[in-house]
Design a protein around this motif. Structure first.
Motif, PDB file in Angstrom:
ATOM      1  N   TRP A 187       0.729   3.065  13.710  1.00 36.04           N
ATOM      2  CA  TRP A 187      -0.596   3.693  13.631  1.00 36.04           C
ATOM      3  C   TRP A 187      -0.769   4.270  12.236  1.00 36.04           C
ATOM      4  N   GLU A 188      -1.924   4.048  11.639  1.00 36.28           N
ATOM      5  CA  GLU A 188      -2.249   4.630  10.329  1.00 36.28           C
ATOM      6  C   GLU A 188      -2.914   5.980  10.567  1.00 36.28           C
ATOM      7  N   GLY A 229      -0.479   8.444   5.746  1.00 32.99           N
ATOM      8  CA  GLY A 229       0.760   7.782   6.121  1.00 32.99           C
ATOM      9  C   GLY A 229       0.640   7.065   7.446  1.00 32.99           C
ATOM     10  N   SER A 230       1.793   6.801   8.052  1.00 33.89           N
ATOM     11  CA  SER A 230       1.845   6.040   9.294  1.00 33.89           C
ATOM     12  C   SER A 230       2.827   6.675  10.266  1.00 33.89           C
ATOM     13  N   ARG A 269      -0.446  13.129  18.427  1.00 34.13           N
ATOM     14  CA  ARG A 269       0.506  14.262  18.445  1.00 34.13           C
ATOM     15  C   ARG A 269       1.584  14.102  17.376  1.00 34.13           C
ATOM     16  N   ASN A 270       2.116  12.874  17.238  1.00 35.88           N
ATOM     17  CA  ASN A 270       3.127  12.638  16.203  1.00 35.88           C
ATOM     18  C   ASN A 270       2.553  12.885  14.811  1.00 35.88           C
ATOM     19  N   ALA A 271       1.334  12.429  14.583  1.00 35.89           N
ATOM     20  CA  ALA A 271       0.680  12.634  13.287  1.00 35.89           C
ATOM     21  C   ALA A 271       0.496  14.123  13.008  1.00 35.89           C
ATOM     22  N   PRO A 328      -4.851   1.959  15.050  1.00 33.02           N
ATOM     23  CA  PRO A 328      -3.788   0.953  15.145  1.00 33.02           C
ATOM     24  C   PRO A 328      -3.745   0.094  13.877  1.00 33.02           C
ATOM     25  N   ALA A 329      -2.595   0.012  13.253  1.00 35.82           N
ATOM     26  CA  ALA A 329      -2.464  -0.755  12.016  1.00 35.82           C
ATOM     27  C   ALA A 329      -2.843  -2.215  12.242  1.00 35.82           C
ATOM     28  N   ALA A 330      -2.591  -2.723  13.418  1.00 34.59           N
ATOM     29  CA  ALA A 330      -2.918  -4.120  13.722  1.00 34.59           C
ATOM     30  C   ALA A 330      -4.431  -4.353  13.747  1.00 34.59           C
TER      31      ALA A 330
END
Length: 92
Positions: free
Chosen positions: A6-7, A22-23, A34-36, A53-55
């Motif tokens: 995830w970006e 970042g990612s 939450r992680n971000a 989503p980076a994809a």
């Protein structure tokens, strides 16, 4: 199995644009958010977070920049040098 990438985009203050910081890897959007938050706003650097989503991101290639952006060069009227800037309006 690795979680999707995830970006992360943070808006530092109201009125400013979100910027890429970042990612993170996470199985879903809520966990990515939450992680971000935990990784990129530990010191209260932001007021808003986007995770994408980076994809799902499609980008132009730097190797093809000349051909990709050529049509913009044909529109000289879009360049500020085409117009005379009136005196007293230095920020136009």
């Amino acid at each position: 199995m690795t979680s999707p990438l995830w970006e992360v985009f943070i808006r530092p203050r109201r009125g400013l644009a979100h910027t890429h910081v970042g990612s993170v890897h996470a199985p879903d959007a809520e966990t990515a958010l939450r992680n971000a938050r935990d990784v990129y706003t530990r010191r209260q650097e932001g007021v808003s977070i986007w995770v994408v989503p980076a994809a799902g991101i499609t980008a132009s290639s730097p190797d093809e920049k000349d051909a990709f952006f050529d049509p913009a060069a044909d529109k000289v009227y879009r360049h500020p040098t085409f117009y005379d800037v009136p005196e007293g309006a230095p920020h136009i």
